[in-house]
Scaffold this active site. Structure first.
Site, short mmCIF file in Angstrom:
data_model
loop_
_atom_site.label_atom_id
_atom_site.label_comp_id
_atom_site.label_asym_id
_atom_site.label_seq_id
_atom_site.Cartn_x
_atom_site.Cartn_y
_atom_site.Cartn_z
N LYS A 1 -1.08 -9.39 3.28
CA LYS A 1 -0.36 -8.93 4.47
C LYS A 1 -1.28 -8.03 5.29
CE LYS A 1 3.24 -6.01 4.20
NZ LYS A 1 2.79 -4.83 4.99
N GLU B 1 9.08 -3.98 11.01
CA GLU B 1 9.50 -2.68 10.48
C GLU B 1 9.99 -1.72 11.56
OE1 GLU B 1 7.92 0.94 7.56
OE2 GLU B 1 6.72 -0.88 7.80
N GLU C 1 -1.53 -5.72 8.99
CA GLU C 1 -0.77 -5.05 10.05
C GLU C 1 -1.43 -5.24 11.41
OE1 GLU C 1 -0.15 -0.94 9.18
OE2 GLU C 1 0.77 -1.31 7.23
N ASP D 1 0.84 -1.20 0.00
CA ASP D 1 0.00 0.00 0.00
C ASP D 1 0.87 1.25 0.00
OD1 ASP D 1 0.89 -0.17 2.61
OD2 ASP D 1 -1.10 -0.19 3.53
N SER D 2 2.20 1.05 0.02
CA SER D 2 3.15 2.15 -0.20
C SER D 2 2.95 2.76 -1.58
CB SER D 2 4.59 1.65 -0.06
OG SER D 2 4.80 0.46 -0.82
N ASP E 1 -0.81 -6.14 0.15
CA ASP E 1 -1.23 -5.47 1.38
C ASP E 1 -2.74 -5.33 1.42
OD1 ASP E 1 0.97 -4.95 2.99
OD2 ASP E 1 1.51 -3.12 1.93
#
EC number: 2.1.2.11
Length: 264
Positions: free
Chosen positions: A113, A182, A115, A45-46, A84
Site C-alpha cells: 500500500k 481515510e 499513500e 505502519d500504524s 504498508d
C-alpha cells in the site's frame, strides 16, 4: 476456501459484497483473524504507534515492516496480506520504490500500500510494472501528517473533494487494485466509490465504501493513547487483559499459583 486475490476483491465490488479488512502485526492475531475469514490483513505502519510506541508512523523502517510481514504471512491462509510501504521507502527514486516493494513481497506480502497520488504517481506505476500489486491510499495520509499539520478531516472543501475524486481516477488508471480512503466526509467517499471500478475501502469515510478497515487494537479496545471518532470498539480486550494480569499477580503473591494441577 481459496485465498483472497485482487480478482476476488474486484468480483466482490461487482456483486455488491462488502470487503473486510483489519490490521495485523503478528502471527497469533493473523491466525485468529484469518480463521474468521477477514478478506485482507493489513500490516500497517500504524505498528509504529500500537506496537513500537512512537507518536506517528514516520519513524517506522523497512526492517520493521519486513519483520512483521513475515510473522503475519505465516498466519494467513485465506486472507490477503497487504503491507504498508513506510515513510521514505518510495518517496526518493523509482529504483528505491521498486526495490523496497520487492522486499515486502519477498517477506510474504501479496501486495503493498502506497499513500498519495501526484507526488508518487511514477513510483506507483513502476511498482505495478514490476508485477507487484499496489493498493492506493487517499484522504488523510498519515505519512504526510507534518505537512497537513495534524490528523484533521480531509476533503471538507469542494475543491479538495473534487481533487480527491480526480486522484482516485488517476490511481485506477495507474493500475491500483483498490484504494483506501481515510477520514473524509461520507458523501465525498460515495462520489469516489461511484467514480472508480476498483474497490474503495474506508476508514472514517462513512458507509458507502466497498469495504471497511480498522486498526485491530482500536476495535478490540486495546489502544488507549488515541481514539478517533470513526472507531467502534467491538470488545474491551484491554480491560480483560488487565483483569487477568491482576488476578495472576494476586495468586502468585498469595502462593495460590501454581497449584498441584500445574505442577509436575
Amino acid at each position: 476456501m481459496n485465498k483472497v486475490t485482487t480478482k476476488t476483491l474486484f468480483e466482490k465490488k461487482q456483486k455488491g459484497e462488502k470487503i473486510t479488512m483489519l490490521t495485523a502485526y503478528d502471527y497469533t492475531f493473523a491466525k485468529i483473524f484469518d480463521s474468521c475469514s477477514v478478506d485482507i490483513l493489513l500490516v500497517g505502519d500504524s505498528l509504529g504507534m500500537v506496537i513500537l510506541g512512537y507518536d506517528s508512523t514516520i519513524p517506522v523502517t523497512m526492517d520493521d515492516m519486513e519483520h512483521h510481514v513475515r510473522a503475519v504471512s505465516r498466519g494467513a491462509k485465506y486472507s490477503m496480506v497487504v503491507a504498508d510501504m513506510p515513510f521514505l521507502s518510495y518517496h526518493t527514486t523509482i529504483e528505491d520504490a521498486v526495490k523496497n516493494a520487492g522486499r515486502l513481497i519477498r517477506a510474504g506480502a501479496y501486495a503493498v500500500k502506497m499513500e498519495g497520488c501526484d507526488d508518487v504517481y511514477d513510483k506507483i506505476e513502476a511498482v505495478i510494472k514490476a508485477q507487484i500489486p499496489v493498493m492506493g491510499h487517499l484522504g488523510l495520509t498519515p505519512q504526510s501528517v507534518n505537512i497537513f499539520g495534524g490528523y484533521d478531516l480531509r476533503a471538507k472543501e469542494e475543491a479538495e473533494a473534487k481533487k480527491l475524486v480526480e486522484d482516485a481516477k488517476k490511481l485506477e488508471k495507474a493500475g491500483v487494485f483498490a484504494i483506501v480512503l481515510e477520514k473524509v466526509p461520507a458523501n465525498v467517499a460515495k462520489q469516489v466509490q461511484e467514480s472508480v471500478k476498483v474497490p474503495v475501502i474506508g476508514i472514517g469515510a462513512g458507509p458507502y465504501c466497498d469495504g471497511q478497515v480498522l486498526v485491530c487494537y482500536d476495535m478490540l479496545g486495546m489502544y488507549e493513547d488515541f481514539k478517533p471518532k470513526f472507531v467502534k470498539r467491538y470488545a474491551e480486550v484491554g480491560n480483560i487483559i488487565k483483569d487477568a494480569v491482576t488476578r495472576y499477580i494476586e495468586e502468585v503473591k498469595k502462593g495460590e499459583f501454581p497449584g498441584k494441577e500445574h505442577s509436575y
